[in-house]
Design a protein around this motif. Sequence first.
Motif, PDB file in Angstrom:
ATOM      1  N   SER A  91       0.797  -1.225   0.000  1.00  0.00           N
ATOM      2  CA  SER A  91       0.000   0.000   0.000  1.00  0.00           C
ATOM      3  C   SER A  91       0.835   1.283   0.000  1.00  0.00           C
ATOM      4  O   SER A  91       0.291   2.360  -0.198  1.00  0.00           O
ATOM      5  N   SER A  92       2.113   1.169   0.301  1.00  0.00           N
ATOM      6  CA  SER A  92       3.023   2.316   0.463  1.00  0.00           C
ATOM      7  C   SER A  92       2.706   3.146   1.705  1.00  0.00           C
ATOM      8  O   SER A  92       3.252   4.219   1.889  1.00  0.00           O
ATOM      9  N   LYS A  93       1.823   2.635   2.567  1.00  0.00           N
ATOM     10  CA  LYS A  93       1.528   3.298   3.833  1.00  0.00           C
ATOM     11  C   LYS A  93       2.635   2.945   4.832  1.00  0.00           C
ATOM     12  O   LYS A  93       3.331   1.945   4.669  1.00  0.00           O
TER      13      LYS A  93
ATOM     14  N   VAL B 102      10.480  -7.718   8.629  1.00  0.00           N
ATOM     15  CA  VAL B 102       9.856  -6.906   7.590  1.00  0.00           C
ATOM     16  C   VAL B 102       8.467  -6.499   8.062  1.00  0.00           C
ATOM     17  O   VAL B 102       7.876  -7.154   8.915  1.00  0.00           O
ATOM     18  N   GLY B 103       7.956  -5.393   7.512  1.00  0.00           N
ATOM     19  CA  GLY B 103       6.684  -4.893   8.002  1.00  0.00           C
ATOM     20  C   GLY B 103       5.681  -4.569   6.909  1.00  0.00           C
ATOM     21  O   GLY B 103       6.029  -4.368   5.748  1.00  0.00           O
ATOM     22  N   PHE B 104       4.434  -4.516   7.363  1.00  0.00           N
ATOM     23  CA  PHE B 104       3.307  -4.186   6.510  1.00  0.00           C
ATOM     24  C   PHE B 104       2.469  -3.130   7.220  1.00  0.00           C
ATOM     25  O   PHE B 104       2.722  -2.807   8.378  1.00  0.00           O
ATOM     26  N   CYS B 105       1.438  -2.635   6.539  1.00  0.00           N
ATOM     27  CA  CYS B 105       0.606  -1.582   7.134  1.00  0.00           C
ATOM     28  C   CYS B 105      -0.517  -2.130   8.003  1.00  0.00           C
ATOM     29  O   CYS B 105      -1.167  -1.379   8.705  1.00  0.00           O
ATOM     30  N   ASN B 106      -0.751  -3.454   7.935  1.00  0.00           N
ATOM     31  CA  ASN B 106      -1.795  -4.036   8.780  1.00  0.00           C
ATOM     32  C   ASN B 106      -1.495  -5.513   9.040  1.00  0.00           C
ATOM     33  O   ASN B 106      -0.775  -6.152   8.267  1.00  0.00           O
ATOM     34  N   PRO B 107      -2.016  -6.056  10.129  1.00  0.00           N
ATOM     35  CA  PRO B 107      -1.738  -7.446  10.494  1.00  0.00           C
ATOM     36  C   PRO B 107      -2.226  -8.471   9.476  1.00  0.00           C
ATOM     37  O   PRO B 107      -1.651  -9.550   9.352  1.00  0.00           O
TER      38      PRO B 107
ATOM     39  N   CYS C 103      -2.140  -8.334   6.132  1.00  0.00           N
ATOM     40  CA  CYS C 103      -1.106  -8.501   5.098  1.00  0.00           C
ATOM     41  C   CYS C 103       0.107  -9.219   5.675  1.00  0.00           C
ATOM     42  O   CYS C 103       0.698 -10.080   5.026  1.00  0.00           O
ATOM     43  N   SER C 104       0.462  -8.860   6.880  1.00  0.00           N
ATOM     44  CA  SER C 104       1.612  -9.475   7.536  1.00  0.00           C
ATOM     45  C   SER C 104       1.407 -10.979   7.707  1.00  0.00           C
ATOM     46  O   SER C 104       2.292 -11.778   7.380  1.00  0.00           O
TER      47      SER C 104
END
Length: 63
Positions: free
Chosen positions: A11-13, A28-33, A35-36
């Motif tokens: 998302s580029s967030k 590594v990270g994502f904008c919400n759980p 997606c993670s």
Amino acid sequence: MESINKFCPRSSKPVKPDSLTEYRGYTVGFCNPGCSSDFAKNNQACPNDTQYFDELIKEKYGK
């Protein structure tokens, strides 16, 4: 624990602290759980994410 990326590859967030996982020994990270956990379950089904992280790892760590 801090992720190697500051922005979500989907998302580029900004990455959120509750949305981190491991890939190739790196956090590594994502904008919400959601997606993670999706990535953590089967990262091979997420070629765009793995390409993003592989390029970032190569850029930052030369690996």
